[in-house]
Design an enzyme around this catalytic site. Structure first.
Site, PDB file in Angstrom:
ATOM      1  N   ASN A  76       0.713  -1.262  -0.061  1.00  0.00           N
ATOM      2  CA  ASN A  76      -0.018   0.028   0.075  1.00  0.00           C
ATOM      3  C   ASN A  76       0.890   1.477  -0.084  1.00  0.00           C
ATOM      4  O   ASN A  76       0.351   2.056  -0.517  1.00  0.00           O
ATOM      5  CB  ASN A  76      -1.055  -0.101   1.317  1.00  0.00           C
ATOM      6  CG  ASN A  76      -1.837  -1.071   1.117  1.00  0.00           C
ATOM      7  OD1 ASN A  76      -2.325  -1.662   0.113  1.00  0.00           O
ATOM      8  ND2 ASN A  76      -2.406  -1.470   2.395  1.00  0.00           N
ATOM      9  N   GLU A 177      -2.332  -3.353  -5.818  1.00  0.00           N
ATOM     10  CA  GLU A 177      -3.879  -3.491  -5.256  1.00  0.00           C
ATOM     11  C   GLU A 177      -4.706  -2.329  -5.755  1.00  0.00           C
ATOM     12  O   GLU A 177      -5.169  -1.632  -4.819  1.00  0.00           O
ATOM     13  CB  GLU A 177      -3.999  -3.673  -3.716  1.00  0.00           C
ATOM     14  CG  GLU A 177      -3.261  -5.056  -3.395  1.00  0.00           C
ATOM     15  CD  GLU A 177      -3.752  -5.441  -1.662  1.00  0.00           C
ATOM     16  OE1 GLU A 177      -3.874  -4.548  -1.048  1.00  0.00           O
ATOM     17  OE2 GLU A 177      -3.247  -6.449  -1.594  1.00  0.00           O
ATOM     18  N   TYR A 248      -4.486 -13.469   2.015  1.00  0.00           N
ATOM     19  CA  TYR A 248      -4.541 -13.737   3.540  1.00  0.00           C
ATOM     20  C   TYR A 248      -5.417 -14.528   4.098  1.00  0.00           C
ATOM     21  O   TYR A 248      -6.614 -14.249   3.812  1.00  0.00           O
ATOM     22  CB  TYR A 248      -4.078 -12.509   4.198  1.00  0.00           C
ATOM     23  CG  TYR A 248      -3.050 -11.455   3.658  1.00  0.00           C
ATOM     24  CD1 TYR A 248      -1.757 -11.687   4.158  1.00  0.00           C
ATOM     25  CD2 TYR A 248      -3.061 -10.442   2.893  1.00  0.00           C
ATOM     26  CE1 TYR A 248      -0.488 -11.085   3.563  1.00  0.00           C
ATOM     27  CE2 TYR A 248      -2.158  -9.573   2.262  1.00  0.00           C
ATOM     28  CZ  TYR A 248      -0.781 -10.130   2.828  1.00  0.00           C
ATOM     29  OH  TYR A 248       0.402  -9.088   2.313  1.00  0.00           O
ATOM     30  N   GLU A 296       1.515 -11.443  -2.740  1.00  0.00           N
ATOM     31  CA  GLU A 296       1.437 -11.567  -1.409  1.00  0.00           C
ATOM     32  C   GLU A 296       0.589 -12.549  -0.863  1.00  0.00           C
ATOM     33  O   GLU A 296      -0.469 -12.759  -1.409  1.00  0.00           O
ATOM     34  CB  GLU A 296       0.598 -10.233  -1.009  1.00  0.00           C
ATOM     35  CG  GLU A 296       1.446  -9.059  -1.019  1.00  0.00           C
ATOM     36  CD  GLU A 296       0.639  -7.911  -0.613  1.00  0.00           C
ATOM     37  OE1 GLU A 296       0.134  -7.787   0.354  1.00  0.00           O
ATOM     38  OE2 GLU A 296       1.012  -6.697  -1.326  1.00  0.00           O
TER      39      GLU A 296
HETATM   40  O1  AHR Z   1       1.249  -7.014   3.311  1.00  0.00           O
HETATM   41  C1  AHR Z   1       0.490  -5.936   3.986  1.00  0.00           C
HETATM   42  C2  AHR Z   1      -0.501  -5.110   3.056  1.00  0.00           C
HETATM   43  O2  AHR Z   1      -1.365  -6.250   2.442  1.00  0.00           O
HETATM   44  C3  AHR Z   1       0.262  -4.691   1.786  1.00  0.00           C
HETATM   45  O3  AHR Z   1       0.508  -3.207   2.001  1.00  0.00           O
HETATM   46  C4  AHR Z   1      -1.056  -4.553   0.798  1.00  0.00           C
HETATM   47  O4  AHR Z   1      -0.553  -4.720  -0.444  1.00  0.00           O
HETATM   48  C5  AHR Z   1      -2.050  -5.743   1.303  1.00  0.00           C
HETATM   49  O5  AHR Z   1      -3.034  -5.153   1.238  1.00  0.00           O
END
Ligand code: AHR
Length: 506
Positions: A76, A177, A248, A296
């Site tokens: 981000n 993103e 995630y 990610e």
């Molecule tokens: O890795 C943490 C954050 O997760 C990163 O800055 C972003 O790209 C994602 O939302």
């Protein structure tokens, strides 16, 4: 065995090849966020700091992981970053409000310092450009600064900063993103597709040898997924080499069986992105394949509440400092298995992140560095998962959980390293109370015997590692054996395993 067990079967053959594994599948990520940079890789006052201020204890752990590529500087953060702030004499660099994480960025580390660090850590960089608040111009100037040999404004500026030779950065992310409402300069798919295309065009004119990653969705849960992929690729298909995926997971409802099944969502996400890429390929009558950069991925939820307490505009506060549990390590093991099973299309992947921020490596400012639970599956898979990924034919008992049906208890991946005459089976046993006894036909691997069976297991799903107490660490007393050309994998309840076989020397 004396323990109750369930049985599964697997057939492994040299001919069942998925793909040569691109080592960059074991990449990671350092963002200017929390203590990843300041207090993580960089701490000039630390007793182990080198002449550039980099912590040697952290470098040693990163080298242990054999991380081939590290994404930088965000995340981000990159969507409002002025790269020019981070080059030149340190005393002249501005302090800025960092809007993504609402901290102060001192800019004491920037592009050149990070390149120095990657050399010391024996890794490569995957650089992201700001397509949030900036665009074509800043991106092409940065590329000229890093990759052009000299004789122009930006390349000569680099030289004047003490970097005579170009950095020759090969892989570049076209923003981060850009579908997310939290992103500075969020774009619609059409706006992003056009901007990414124009930026790619300019960057390729500066340096045609680079590889480009176009932004996919921020997660499979985004309301615009997978339309975002389809619409942006309409613009970027021919100029990009990879499309990004981010994901995630968390165990918010404290349901371990369901949590361990979440790698199935990752698998489904990858399938859908491949299908979308191939749809655009067909639509465009293109001969080119689009590859995937899962840049990610990790578990992230433990620190969500405590991060709400952080005082705005502090410098390098402890942000996103998830303390990982034993069960997190098992899901990370299965996420790595998922990536390997898709290694024909996933060529780059980055565990997010590397140090302090949702990371396998933790540090104390002025103190030690240690390994979180998730360090271990990442370490073993990165070090021993090199070669060709094989497609194991699996027959496993299954279970249903809250969000998933037909979850196999056995979650494996298999890697064959021909040069080292090594066959490696990675396996998670998702069963919380039963040993998994797996009958493995290794018919094409005559004369192979077990070199080691590493097991990560713990009675307590919530066990963690801290600076002073390493509760979760692997042992090598796995009980698997080879008999009459057949491998019997004995995978304890609720465990992650690596069985490494090598050819007997005659
Ligand atoms: O890795 C943490 C954050 O997760 C990163 O800055 C972003 O790209 C994602 O939302």
């Amino acid at each position: 065995m004396g323990k109750s067990s369930i049985k599964a079967k697997m057939v492994i053959d040299k001919e069942f090849q998925i793909s040569e594994i691109d080592p960059r599948i074991y990449g990671s990520f350092i963002e200017h966020l929390g203590r990843a940079v300041y207090g993580g890789i960089y701490e000039p006052e630390h007793p182990t700091a080198d002449e550039h201020g980099f912590r040697q204890d952290v470098i040693d752990l990163v080298k242990e992981l054999q991380v081939p590529i590290v994404r930088y500087p965000g995340g981000n953060m990159v969507s409002a970053y002025n790269w020019e702030d981070g080059v030149g004499p340190k005393e002249d660099r501005p302090r800025r409000l960092e809007l993504a994480w609402r901290t102060i960025e001192t800019n004491q580390v920037g592009t050149n310092e990070f390149m120095d660090w990657t050399k010391k850590a024996n890794t490569d960089v995957m650089m992201a450009v700001n397509l949030g608040t900036r665009g074509v111009d800043a991106a092409r100037n940065l590329l000229e600064y890093t990759n052009h040999p000299g004789g122009t404004y930006w390349s000569d500026l680099r030289k004047s900063h003490g970097y005579e030779d170009p950095h020759n950065i090969k892989v570049w992310c076209l923003g981060n993103e850009m579908d997310g409402p939290w992103q500075l300069g969020q774009k619609t798919a059409h706006e992003y597709g056009r901007l990414a295309y124009e930026t790619a065009k300019a960057m390729r004119l500066v340096d045609p040898s680079i590889e480009l990653v176009t932004c996919g969705s921020s997660s499979s849960q985004m309301p615009t997924f997978p339309e975002w992929e389809a619409e942006t690729l309409e613009h970027t298909y021919e100029v990009a080499d990879y499309i990004s995926l981010h994901q995630y997971y968390g165990n918010r409802s404290d349901d371990t069986a369901n949590f361990l099944a979440k790698s199935m969502d990752m698998d489904n996400f990858i399938h859908t992105v491949i299908a979308t890429c191939d749809y655009i390929k067909a639509k465009k009558r293109s001969k080119k394949n689009m590859y995937l950069s899962f840049d990610e991925w990790n578990v992230w939820f433990h620190s969500n509440n405590q991060d709400k307490e952080i005082e705005p505009w502090s410098i390098a506060p402890p942000q996103l400092e998830d303390v990982y549990t034993f069960e997190d390590a098992l899901l990370v093991g299965s996420m790595l298995n998922t990536l390997l099973r898709h290694s024909d299309r996933v060529k780059i992947a980055c565990m997010a992140q590397l140090v302090n921020v949702i990371a396998p490596i933790m540090t104390e400012n002025g103190g030690g560095a240690w390994k979180q639970t998730i360090f271990y599956p990442y370490f073993y898979t990165s070090v021993y998962g090199r070669g060709v990924a094989l497609n194991p034919v699996v027959s496993s008992p299954k279970y249903d959980s809250k969000d998933f049906t037909d979850v196999p208890y056995l979650d494996p991946s298999v890697v064959y390293n021909e040069e080292k005459e090594e066959l490696v089976v990675f396996a998670t046993n998702r069963h919380l109370s039963e040993t998994l006894e797996v009958d493995i036909d290794i018919r094409a691997f005559e004369g192979y015997e077990i070199a080691e069976h590493v097991v990560l297991e713990h009675e307590n799903a919530k066990a963690v590692n801290t600076a002073t107490d390493e509760q979760v660490k692997p042992h090598t007393n796995g009980e698997s054996f080879v008999q009459d050309g057949k491998l019997t994998g004995i995978f304890p309840k609720f465990s992650w395993n690596m069985v490494r076989l090598t050819k007997k020397q005659s």
